[in-house]
Design an enzyme around this catalytic site. Structure first.
Site, PDB file in Angstrom:
ATOM      1  N   CYS A   4     -13.364  44.950 -30.118  1.00  0.00           N
ATOM      2  CA  CYS A   4     -11.977  44.624 -29.819  1.00  0.00           C
ATOM      3  C   CYS A   4     -11.571  43.390 -30.622  1.00  0.00           C
ATOM      4  O   CYS A   4     -12.298  42.402 -30.669  1.00  0.00           O
ATOM      5  CB  CYS A   4     -11.696  44.362 -28.354  1.00  0.00           C
ATOM      6  SG  CYS A   4     -11.880  45.804 -27.336  1.00  0.00           S
ATOM      7  N   LYS A  64     -29.499  53.359 -40.096  1.00  0.00           N
ATOM      8  CA  LYS A  64     -28.465  53.397 -41.150  1.00  0.00           C
ATOM      9  C   LYS A  64     -27.962  54.824 -41.359  1.00  0.00           C
ATOM     10  O   LYS A  64     -26.759  55.066 -41.430  1.00  0.00           O
ATOM     11  CB  LYS A  64     -29.010  52.897 -42.488  1.00  0.00           C
ATOM     12  CG  LYS A  64     -29.067  51.434 -42.825  1.00  0.00           C
ATOM     13  CD  LYS A  64     -27.836  50.633 -42.800  1.00  0.00           C
ATOM     14  CE  LYS A  64     -27.430  50.181 -41.438  1.00  0.00           C
ATOM     15  NZ  LYS A  64     -28.108  49.070 -40.844  1.00  0.00           N
ATOM     16  N   GLU A 112     -35.278  51.202 -39.088  1.00  0.00           N
ATOM     17  CA  GLU A 112     -33.983  50.685 -39.557  1.00  0.00           C
ATOM     18  C   GLU A 112     -33.288  51.717 -40.461  1.00  0.00           C
ATOM     19  O   GLU A 112     -32.076  51.924 -40.373  1.00  0.00           O
ATOM     20  CB  GLU A 112     -34.186  49.341 -40.283  1.00  0.00           C
ATOM     21  CG  GLU A 112     -33.059  48.874 -41.185  1.00  0.00           C
ATOM     22  CD  GLU A 112     -31.682  48.836 -40.534  1.00  0.00           C
ATOM     23  OE1 GLU A 112     -31.570  48.973 -39.321  1.00  0.00           O
ATOM     24  OE2 GLU A 112     -30.690  48.695 -41.279  1.00  0.00           O
ATOM     25  N   ASN A 119     -10.638  41.060 -24.568  1.00  0.00           N
ATOM     26  CA  ASN A 119     -11.909  41.439 -25.188  1.00  0.00           C
ATOM     27  C   ASN A 119     -13.017  41.112 -24.197  1.00  0.00           C
ATOM     28  O   ASN A 119     -13.139  39.971 -23.766  1.00  0.00           O
ATOM     29  CB  ASN A 119     -12.089  40.627 -26.487  1.00  0.00           C
ATOM     30  CG  ASN A 119     -13.339  41.043 -27.247  1.00  0.00           C
ATOM     31  OD1 ASN A 119     -14.031  41.968 -26.861  1.00  0.00           O
ATOM     32  ND2 ASN A 119     -13.609  40.347 -28.321  1.00  0.00           N
ATOM     33  N   GLY A 120     -13.788  42.129 -23.820  1.00  0.00           N
ATOM     34  CA  GLY A 120     -14.876  41.903 -22.879  1.00  0.00           C
ATOM     35  C   GLY A 120     -14.919  42.997 -21.845  1.00  0.00           C
ATOM     36  O   GLY A 120     -14.224  44.006 -21.954  1.00  0.00           O
ATOM     37  N   HIS A 122     -48.952  62.989 -33.345  1.00  0.00           N
ATOM     38  CA  HIS A 122     -49.126  62.938 -31.889  1.00  0.00           C
ATOM     39  C   HIS A 122     -47.951  63.565 -31.160  1.00  0.00           C
ATOM     40  O   HIS A 122     -47.643  63.197 -30.031  1.00  0.00           O
ATOM     41  CB  HIS A 122     -49.346  61.485 -31.442  1.00  0.00           C
ATOM     42  CG  HIS A 122     -50.591  60.884 -32.001  1.00  0.00           C
ATOM     43  ND1 HIS A 122     -51.853  61.260 -31.596  1.00  0.00           N
ATOM     44  CD2 HIS A 122     -50.781  59.977 -32.989  1.00  0.00           C
ATOM     45  CE1 HIS A 122     -52.765  60.592 -32.277  1.00  0.00           C
ATOM     46  NE2 HIS A 122     -52.133  59.800 -33.146  1.00  0.00           N
ATOM     47  N   ARG A 172     -13.666  45.398 -35.761  1.00  0.00           N
ATOM     48  CA  ARG A 172     -14.119  45.078 -34.409  1.00  0.00           C
ATOM     49  C   ARG A 172     -13.865  46.203 -33.412  1.00  0.00           C
ATOM     50  O   ARG A 172     -14.298  46.142 -32.261  1.00  0.00           O
ATOM     51  CB  ARG A 172     -13.417  43.807 -33.915  1.00  0.00           C
ATOM     52  CG  ARG A 172     -13.685  42.599 -34.759  1.00  0.00           C
ATOM     53  CD  ARG A 172     -12.984  41.400 -34.180  1.00  0.00           C
ATOM     54  NE  ARG A 172     -13.553  40.995 -32.922  1.00  0.00           N
ATOM     55  CZ  ARG A 172     -14.565  40.163 -32.784  1.00  0.00           C
ATOM     56  NH1 ARG A 172     -15.140  39.651 -33.839  1.00  0.00           N
ATOM     57  NH2 ARG A 172     -15.014  39.848 -31.587  1.00  0.00           N
ATOM     58  N   TRP A 179     -11.867  48.875 -28.956  1.00  0.00           N
ATOM     59  CA  TRP A 179     -13.110  49.633 -28.936  1.00  0.00           C
ATOM     60  C   TRP A 179     -13.325  49.954 -27.472  1.00  0.00           C
ATOM     61  O   TRP A 179     -13.602  49.063 -26.668  1.00  0.00           O
ATOM     62  CB  TRP A 179     -14.246  48.776 -29.491  1.00  0.00           C
ATOM     63  CG  TRP A 179     -15.534  49.517 -29.675  1.00  0.00           C
ATOM     64  CD1 TRP A 179     -15.865  50.337 -30.721  1.00  0.00           C
ATOM     65  CD2 TRP A 179     -16.669  49.499 -28.805  1.00  0.00           C
ATOM     66  NE1 TRP A 179     -17.131  50.827 -30.539  1.00  0.00           N
ATOM     67  CE2 TRP A 179     -17.647  50.337 -29.374  1.00  0.00           C
ATOM     68  CE3 TRP A 179     -16.954  48.882 -27.587  1.00  0.00           C
ATOM     69  CZ2 TRP A 179     -18.889  50.558 -28.788  1.00  0.00           C
ATOM     70  CZ3 TRP A 179     -18.189  49.100 -27.006  1.00  0.00           C
ATOM     71  CH2 TRP A 179     -19.136  49.926 -27.605  1.00  0.00           C
ATOM     72  N   GLU A 237     -25.942  56.202 -38.234  1.00  0.00           N
ATOM     73  CA  GLU A 237     -24.636  55.627 -37.910  1.00  0.00           C
ATOM     74  C   GLU A 237     -23.552  55.993 -38.918  1.00  0.00           C
ATOM     75  O   GLU A 237     -22.393  56.106 -38.537  1.00  0.00           O
ATOM     76  CB  GLU A 237     -24.706  54.111 -37.677  1.00  0.00           C
ATOM     77  CG  GLU A 237     -25.025  53.282 -38.879  1.00  0.00           C
ATOM     78  CD  GLU A 237     -25.174  51.809 -38.526  1.00  0.00           C
ATOM     79  OE1 GLU A 237     -24.527  51.322 -37.597  1.00  0.00           O
ATOM     80  OE2 GLU A 237     -25.967  51.137 -39.215  1.00  0.00           O
ATOM     81  N   LYS A 265     -18.401  46.543 -34.985  1.00  0.00           N
ATOM     82  CA  LYS A 265     -19.245  45.618 -35.731  1.00  0.00           C
ATOM     83  C   LYS A 265     -19.960  44.617 -34.830  1.00  0.00           C
ATOM     84  O   LYS A 265     -21.133  44.345 -35.002  1.00  0.00           O
ATOM     85  CB  LYS A 265     -18.378  44.889 -36.757  1.00  0.00           C
ATOM     86  CG  LYS A 265     -19.136  43.931 -37.649  1.00  0.00           C
ATOM     87  CD  LYS A 265     -20.042  44.668 -38.598  1.00  0.00           C
ATOM     88  CE  LYS A 265     -20.881  43.750 -39.441  1.00  0.00           C
ATOM     89  NZ  LYS A 265     -22.061  44.471 -39.957  1.00  0.00           N
TER      90      LYS A 265
HETATM   91  C1  F6R Z   1     -26.370  48.572 -37.417  1.00  0.00           C
HETATM   92  C2  F6R Z   1     -25.841  47.326 -36.924  1.00  0.00           C
HETATM   93  C3  F6R Z   1     -26.086  46.946 -35.522  1.00  0.00           C
HETATM   94  C4  F6R Z   1     -26.245  45.422 -35.403  1.00  0.00           C
HETATM   95  C5  F6R Z   1     -26.345  45.009 -33.923  1.00  0.00           C
HETATM   96  C6  F6R Z   1     -26.552  43.517 -33.776  1.00  0.00           C
HETATM   97  O1  F6R Z   1     -26.123  48.731 -38.781  1.00  0.00           O
HETATM   98  O2  F6R Z   1     -25.188  46.621 -37.643  1.00  0.00           O
HETATM   99  O3  F6R Z   1     -27.190  47.604 -34.985  1.00  0.00           O
HETATM  100  O4  F6R Z   1     -27.385  45.038 -36.090  1.00  0.00           O
HETATM  101  O5  F6R Z   1     -25.191  45.389 -33.257  1.00  0.00           O
HETATM  102  O6  F6R Z   1     -25.490  42.809 -34.348  1.00  0.00           O
HETATM  103  P1  F6R Z   1     -25.623  41.293 -34.740  1.00  0.00           P
HETATM  104  O7  F6R Z   1     -26.578  41.210 -35.863  1.00  0.00           O
HETATM  105  O8  F6R Z   1     -24.235  40.883 -35.103  1.00  0.00           O
HETATM  106  O9  F6R Z   1     -26.155  40.571 -33.521  1.00  0.00           O
END
Ligand code: F6R
Length: 591
Positions: free
Chosen positions: A2, A472, A468, A97-98, A491, A28, A71, A475, A586
């Site tokens: 948000c 990527k 990781e 926001n929250g 396994h 956001r 969001w 998402e 984000k």
């Molecule tokens: C994935 C991604 C998220 C962030 C997670 C933590 O690409 O960006 O998984 O890594 O939301 O965010 P931060 O690093 O801002 O605490």
């Protein structure tokens, strides 16, 4: 998660400025958006479902206004659930926001007073509570009283058309005041992120938790508990508005992947004295916990391997959302190291609150200066990657790993060696990020983008990097991707391997190289299409992406680069908005 923007001035129309600022906050949240402006004593409200960047909006009148990009947390993505929410008389508008954790209880109380709810949101209780509290006091008192009874992490901005006031309340997500002064003209902003107004002013004042800001020509700040005025100085920040723009790139994600040519060097430009000091703390600590969420959690997981290999030191990795379960181990001599790009992730902040309560020391590795994580830390290493706008984290990730490597080398008393290694790695990454390399990865994406499943395997520190890589790919392409420790496939998960299932092996020139190749051979015999991300080709690979032969501990950085590019191209081939993937935001400022 948000985005909020508020704007106050006496000369210019607010709407075009709110619209431009809101577009900059779109990362956001991008489910829906809305505006409320104030003209004379009338509120004008407009709401739409969808992304603000692609919408056609009707201009609202007035020189003062608030806006929000959502969001969804409570309630579906509908116009009714979109902010701003207004009170019964239509005089008060709120953007929030929250998550209001006690909203059900507060809603029941309001229903008893005959308030009728038009939306499914928790936010809608705010204008009603303020309306109710206004019966007993001033607007400022009503905002403070309302904000103070909320449970959870919440920030909001309220516009009152009757008193012509705008007030911001913070107890959770960030809110920053910006002031632009030119001759006799003043413009005042309040936003979730400086990026919203960085092209207008770099002079800011930070609103802290349990404070309100009265947004007017000379903004005033008050402590919510004591109601006393707080004096704040305008701080000039050294950020460049252009850095946060896409420039010639089609997407932020690609721009940020390419920026890794420089960001690694910026990340390792840390003060040696600070590195040595924190290294000493790590060496003397009674327990070291690396905490983070999502991609940052994978970085923390890699830290376990890095410290073990470089410094012969055991450190623990805990996803921040699970940290509470480990609180019994926290002592004042314990070190908690938070890794976060935004510095605003709610689960990380809650974990750090626990660490603070236990008296443990807090170190952070963070991208956003002056963020909540930065501020709560006893010491923060800023990675200086510049604004990361694409929802999928890329450049922040490799920079975080670089700082962790430096710390591990410092712990081993070999900081200089670590520095040399990382300078070499930065050079290798610079060489990798060329159009031919990108094209080679894109060709792979073209071969596999229609597959339903992609598996990624790695051993040692390439195991968390496999996890990781899966994040990527999932998402941005929405293809089901899963990372595994190479040895774990047999396994159970091997049952999922069918003819031509893509399996990506992340390989380093390390002692487990032969084992990961064996794992690849094992799945190939079940029909898998093997993609090797490795310094050397191998006959088991059906497709080979060459990575530089750097030291094993730095392979996590170089192996991630093609995986980020692969995720990007898969997303593009799937015709997705790679910068703003569905259901994501984000900065996750709710638990
Ligand atoms: C994935 C991604 C998220 C962030 C997670 C933590 O690409 O960006 O998984 O890594 O939301 O965010 P931060 O690093 O801002 O605490």
């Amino acid at each position: 998660m948000c985005g909020i923007i508020g704007y106050w001035n006496l000369k210019k129309e607010a709407f075009p400025i709110l619209l431009e600022s809101l577009k900059k906050l779109e990362y956001r949240g991008y489910d829906s958006f809305g505006f409320a402006t104030l003209s004379n004593t009338q509120l004008f409200v407009e709401k739409q479902v969808g992304k603000v960047s692609s919408a056609k909006c009707q201009e609202l009148p007035g020189k003062v206004g608030i806006a929000h990009t959502r969001w969804a947390t409570h309630g579906k993505v509908t116009e009714k659930n979109t902010h701003p929410h207004t009170d019964c008389s239509g005089k008060i508008a709120v953007v929030h926001n929250g998550v209001i954790e006690n909203f059900q209880e507060l809603k029941i109380n309001l229903s008893k007073k005959n308030y009728e709810f038009l939306s499914e949101t928790d936010t809608e209780i705010l204008p009603y509570l303020i309306e109710e509290n206004l019966k007993q006091g001033t607007f400022r008192d009503a905002v403070i009283k309302t904000g103070s009874i909320l449970k959870g992490r919440n920030s909001f901005v309220v516009l009152n058309s009757e008193t012509k006031e705008m007030i911001a309340f913070r107890n959770g997500s960030p809110l920053i005041v910006g002031v632009a002064k030119e001759n006799t003209t003043s413009e005042v902003f309040i936003a979730s992120d400086i990026q919203a107004f960085l092209d207008k002013t770099k002079k800011v004042m930070y609103l802290d938790d349990n404070q309100i800001a009265i947004i007017k020509e000379n903004p005033e700040f008050y402590d919510v508990k004591t109601k006393k005025k707080i004096e704040k100085r305008l701080i000039e920040i050294a950020l460049d508005a252009e850095e946060a723009e896409k420039g010639d790139y089609a997407h932020y994600m690609l721009k940020e992947i390419m920026e890794q040519k420089e960001t690694l060097i910026r990340a390792i430009n840390q003060d040696d004295k600070d590195l040595m000091h924190v290294a000493q703390e790590i060496n003397n600590a009674k327990g070291v916990f690396f905490i983070g969420c999502g991609t940052a959690a994978r970085v923390c997981h890699t830290a376990e391997y890095i410290f073990s290999k470089v410094a012969d030191k055991h450190v623990n990795f805990i996803p921040a959302s699970e940290f509470e379960n480990y609180k019994h181990f926290l002592l004042p001599e314990t070190l908690v190291i938070a890794v976060s790009q935004s510095g605003e992730t709610a689960d990380v902040l809650d974990a750090l609150k626990i660490a603070k309560q236990k008296g443990s020391r807090i170190i952070s590795i963070v991208n956003a200066p002056e963020s909540s994580v930065d501020k709560i830390s006893d010491y923060a290493f800023l990675i200086n990657a510049g604004p990361e706008k694409a929802v999928a984290s890329t450049k922040a990730t490799t920079s975080q790993i670089a700082v962790i490597l430096l710390l591990a080398y410092a712990c081993a008393g070999k900081l200089r060696e670590g520095n040399r290694l990382l300078v070499d790695v930065a050079g290798e990454v610079n060489d990798m990020l060329n159009p031919r390399y990108d094209e080679h990865v894109k060709k792979l994406a073209e071969k596999i983008y229609q597959k339903e499943n992609i598996f990624i395997i790695g051993r040692g520190l390439n195991y968390p990097m496999a996890l990781e890589s899966a994040i990527k790919i999932m998402e941005v392409s929405y293809i089901h991707a899963q990372g595994f420790a190479g040895g774990e496939l047999k396994h159970g998960p091997i049952a999922l391997i069918e003819k031509a299932t893509p399996v990506i092996a992340l390989v380093a020139n390390d002692e487990v190289k032969n084992e990961i190749i064996s794992n690849a051979i094992g799945v190939k015999s079940r029909g898998a299409y093997i993609i090797g991300v490795a310094p050397e080709n191998n006959q088991v690979f059906d497709y080979w992406i060459k990575t530089p032969d750097v030291e094993e501990v730095a392979s996590s950085i170089v192996n991630l680069i093609p995986m980020q590019l692969l995720a990007y191209h898969l997303g593009i081939l799937k015709d997705h908005d790679v910068d703003y993937p569905r259901s994501l935001a984000k900065s996750v400022t709710v638990k």
